[in-house]
Motif scaffolding. Structure first.
Motif, PDB file in Angstrom:
ATOM      1  N   ASN A 110      44.718  48.029  36.354  1.00 39.59           N
ATOM      2  CA  ASN A 110      44.967  49.270  37.127  1.00 39.59           C
ATOM      3  C   ASN A 110      44.005  49.864  37.690  1.00 39.59           C
ATOM      4  N   ARG A 111      44.280  50.602  38.844  1.00 38.12           N
ATOM      5  CA  ARG A 111      43.272  51.261  39.796  1.00 38.12           C
ATOM      6  C   ARG A 111      43.925  52.644  40.110  1.00 38.12           C
ATOM      7  N   LEU A 112      44.122  53.176  39.010  1.00 39.99           N
ATOM      8  CA  LEU A 112      44.714  54.689  39.013  1.00 39.99           C
ATOM      9  C   LEU A 112      43.778  55.626  39.669  1.00 39.99           C
ATOM     10  N   GLY A 113      42.711  55.657  39.004  1.00 47.11           N
ATOM     11  CA  GLY A 113      41.556  56.578  39.757  1.00 47.11           C
ATOM     12  C   GLY A 113      41.757  58.007  39.309  1.00 47.11           C
ATOM     13  N   SER A 172      32.829  55.251  32.572  1.00 42.55           N
ATOM     14  CA  SER A 172      32.854  53.418  32.761  1.00 42.55           C
ATOM     15  C   SER A 172      34.242  53.077  33.185  1.00 42.55           C
ATOM     16  N   SER A 173      34.871  54.214  33.761  1.00 45.71           N
ATOM     17  CA  SER A 173      36.174  53.658  34.741  1.00 45.71           C
ATOM     18  C   SER A 173      35.706  52.878  36.067  1.00 45.71           C
ATOM     19  N   ILE A 216      31.823  53.521  27.236  1.00 47.75           N
ATOM     20  CA  ILE A 216      31.173  52.618  27.955  1.00 47.75           C
ATOM     21  C   ILE A 216      32.020  51.338  28.707  1.00 47.75           C
ATOM     22  N   ALA A 217      31.286  50.635  29.712  1.00 46.11           N
ATOM     23  CA  ALA A 217      32.242  49.424  30.243  1.00 46.11           C
ATOM     24  C   ALA A 217      31.798  48.189  29.279  1.00 46.11           C
ATOM     25  N   PRO A 218      32.635  47.182  29.392  1.00 45.08           N
ATOM     26  CA  PRO A 218      32.322  45.666  28.846  1.00 45.08           C
ATOM     27  C   PRO A 218      31.576  45.062  29.770  1.00 45.08           C
ATOM     28  N   VAL A 256      47.815  35.548  41.765  1.00 45.40           N
ATOM     29  CA  VAL A 256      47.838  36.456  42.643  1.00 45.40           C
ATOM     30  C   VAL A 256      47.755  37.722  42.291  1.00 45.40           C
ATOM     31  N   VAL A 257      48.555  38.199  41.183  1.00 45.76           N
ATOM     32  CA  VAL A 257      48.029  39.356  40.428  1.00 45.76           C
ATOM     33  C   VAL A 257      46.660  39.524  40.275  1.00 45.76           C
ATOM     34  N   ALA A 258      45.848  38.502  39.674  1.00 45.99           N
ATOM     35  CA  ALA A 258      44.638  38.511  39.197  1.00 45.99           C
ATOM     36  C   ALA A 258      43.648  38.934  40.390  1.00 45.99           C
ATOM     37  N   LYS A 259      44.009  38.953  41.575  1.00 49.02           N
ATOM     38  CA  LYS A 259      43.252  39.350  42.779  1.00 49.02           C
ATOM     39  C   LYS A 259      43.304  40.844  43.162  1.00 49.02           C
ATOM     40  N   GLU A 260      44.199  41.525  42.373  1.00 48.00           N
ATOM     41  CA  GLU A 260      44.547  42.828  42.706  1.00 48.00           C
ATOM     42  C   GLU A 260      43.122  43.576  42.146  1.00 48.00           C
ATOM     43  N   ALA A 261      42.664  44.676  42.878  1.00 43.40           N
ATOM     44  CA  ALA A 261      41.436  45.267  42.683  1.00 43.40           C
ATOM     45  C   ALA A 261      41.940  46.367  41.294  1.00 43.40           C
ATOM     46  N   GLY A 262      40.794  46.531  40.338  1.00 40.07           N
ATOM     47  CA  GLY A 262      41.086  47.493  39.294  1.00 40.07           C
ATOM     48  C   GLY A 262      40.507  46.920  38.083  1.00 40.07           C
ATOM     49  N   GLY A 263      40.681  47.683  36.804  1.00 46.83           N
ATOM     50  CA  GLY A 263      40.405  47.058  35.710  1.00 46.83           C
ATOM     51  C   GLY A 263      41.329  46.553  34.897  1.00 46.83           C
ATOM     52  N   LEU A 264      40.804  45.320  34.239  1.00 46.42           N
ATOM     53  CA  LEU A 264      41.768  44.541  33.546  1.00 46.42           C
ATOM     54  C   LEU A 264      41.593  44.860  32.057  1.00 46.42           C
ATOM     55  N   SER A 265      42.792  45.199  31.307  1.00 45.28           N
ATOM     56  CA  SER A 265      42.949  45.385  30.102  1.00 45.28           C
ATOM     57  C   SER A 265      44.074  44.707  29.247  1.00 45.28           C
ATOM     58  N   GLY A 266      43.936  44.788  28.095  1.00 38.45           N
ATOM     59  CA  GLY A 266      45.103  44.153  27.219  1.00 38.45           C
ATOM     60  C   GLY A 266      44.209  42.893  26.493  1.00 38.45           C
ATOM     61  N   LYS A 267      45.088  41.840  26.079  1.00 38.41           N
ATOM     62  CA  LYS A 267      44.817  40.738  25.478  1.00 38.41           C
ATOM     63  C   LYS A 267      43.386  39.979  25.911  1.00 38.41           C
TER      64      LYS A 267
END
Length: 362
Positions: A110-113, A172-173, A216-218, A256-267
């Motif tokens: 996501n890159r909701l902002g 940390s976003s 905080i960020a990882p 392809v999706v991995a190239k999207e800007a933003g923060g990765l979450s989930g497993k």
């Protein structure tokens, strides 16, 4: 045969991720989703930062940005819910599309902002639930165009002091330019000094002290973790939340999706966030509270966060894939794991795999 949750997920996945998210919030508001009745297990009860938690599992910030459904979330089995991130002024966030599913990885980018309706709208909703039971934390942030970002965090403390169970200062976003710079030593010291001074003033006025956590960020370096630990311990901070989304893209199945800007979450975030959690526990010692978040998808992964040093845990992204029954399944599963471990309370298992996660290569 597919169960209701599987069918509902298939239906939601026909829509883009942000539309589906809105539909799930609407379903919770409507009462269409049944409550999950969980018999209280005193072995899961925790007192952390002076607050009494019925169980250690919480909904992380990001789902209920505008405090629309905190009580509906609690009814799913969560021991606490965190709303936000909230900024003083409403803001629309980044251009759409800005949420992307990686289904095979059970992940989200996501890159909701910090899109939200602002302080006033959320305050009105939280005020309306006055007198209801259940712990609801308020995650506060800064507007993208704020001239003084620290002042925005102070405004959050002052605005929500009458209605918050606890606060989280989200620095940390990765989706607000420059926000993570507040994790640097001098900037963080200035932020915490201002936020905690405001908390002290409001506590004297209200006659109650509300805990403040720092999220905080990882993606911190070892030196960055050293700085945060040192500054946190030098101030009257109640705890850390470890961690937010990551900018890393290791091992994802959809290039392809991995190239999207933003923060990765989930497993895919589980190992990285759990290792950082352990490293922060080692740095801050036994007494400072830590909430572990990142990749929690089962009772086993929730317990692993606790074994790595967490007092409480949160989830969000994995519920996108597992459905609204996930929190109740995890809480019941934790009771079963306590049976297996033959301990009197889940807190006895905290730090039991700290050394493992300290040595983890992530």
């Amino acid at each position: 045969m597919l169960d209701f949750a599987s069918l509902a997920r298939r239906g939601l996945f026909l829509f883009d991720a942000e539309t589906a998210h809105g539909m799930s919030v609407a379903a919770l508001k409507s009462g269409l989703l049944p409550s999950c009745r969980i018999s209280p297990d005193p072995r899961l009860a925790q007192t952390v930062a002076g607050l009494s938690f019925a169980n250690p599992l919480g909904m992380a910030a990001g789902y209920d940005k505008n405090a629309e459904v905190p009580d509906a979330l609690l009814s799913l089995g969560f021991g606490f819910a965190e709303i936000g991130t909230l900024t003083p002024k409403p803001q629309s966030g980044n251009p759409k599309p800005r949420i992307f599913r990686l289904v095979d990885d059970m992940a989200v980018i996501n890159r909701l902002g910090f899109n939200n309706e602002g302080h006033d709208a959320a305050y009105a909703r939280l005020s309306a639930r006055s007198g209801k039971s259940g712990l609801v934390g308020v995650n506060i942030g800064a507007n993208k165009d704020a001239e003084d970002r620290i002042a925005d965090y102070v405004a959050g403390i002052r605005r929500f002091y009458p209605v918050a169970s606890y606060f989280t200062a989200n620095i940390s976003s990765p989706n607000t330019p420059g926000l993570r710079d507040l994790q640097a030593r001098e900037s963080l010291a200035a932020l915490l000094s201002a936020v905690l001074a405001a908390r002290q003033e409001e506590a004297l006025r209200a006659g109650r002290r509300i805990p403040v956590f720092l999220k905080i960020a990882p993606d911190l370096t070892e030196e960055g973790m050293d700085d945060i630990a040192e500054v946190a311990l030098a101030h009257d901070l109640d705890g850390l939340i470890v961690s937010n989304t990551t900018l890393a893209r290791d091992g994802l199945s959809d290039p392809v999706v991995a190239k999207e800007a933003g923060g990765l979450s989930g497993k895919p975030l589980f190992d990285k966030s759990t290792a950082v959690l352990a490293r922060m526990r080692k740095r801050v010692g036994r007494d400072l509270a830590i909430i572990g978040v990142g990749g929690v998808s089962s009772a086993e992964t929730a317990l692993e966060k606790i074994r790595a040093g967490a007092d409480l845990v949160q989830l969000y992204s994995c519920m996108v894939y597992e459905g609204p029954g996930l929190p109740a399944r995890i809480v019941r599963g934790l009771s079963g794991l306590i049976d297996r471990e033959e301990v009197g309370n889940i807190r006895e298992l905290r730090d039991s795999r700290l050394d493992y996660w300290l040595s983890a290569k992530v």
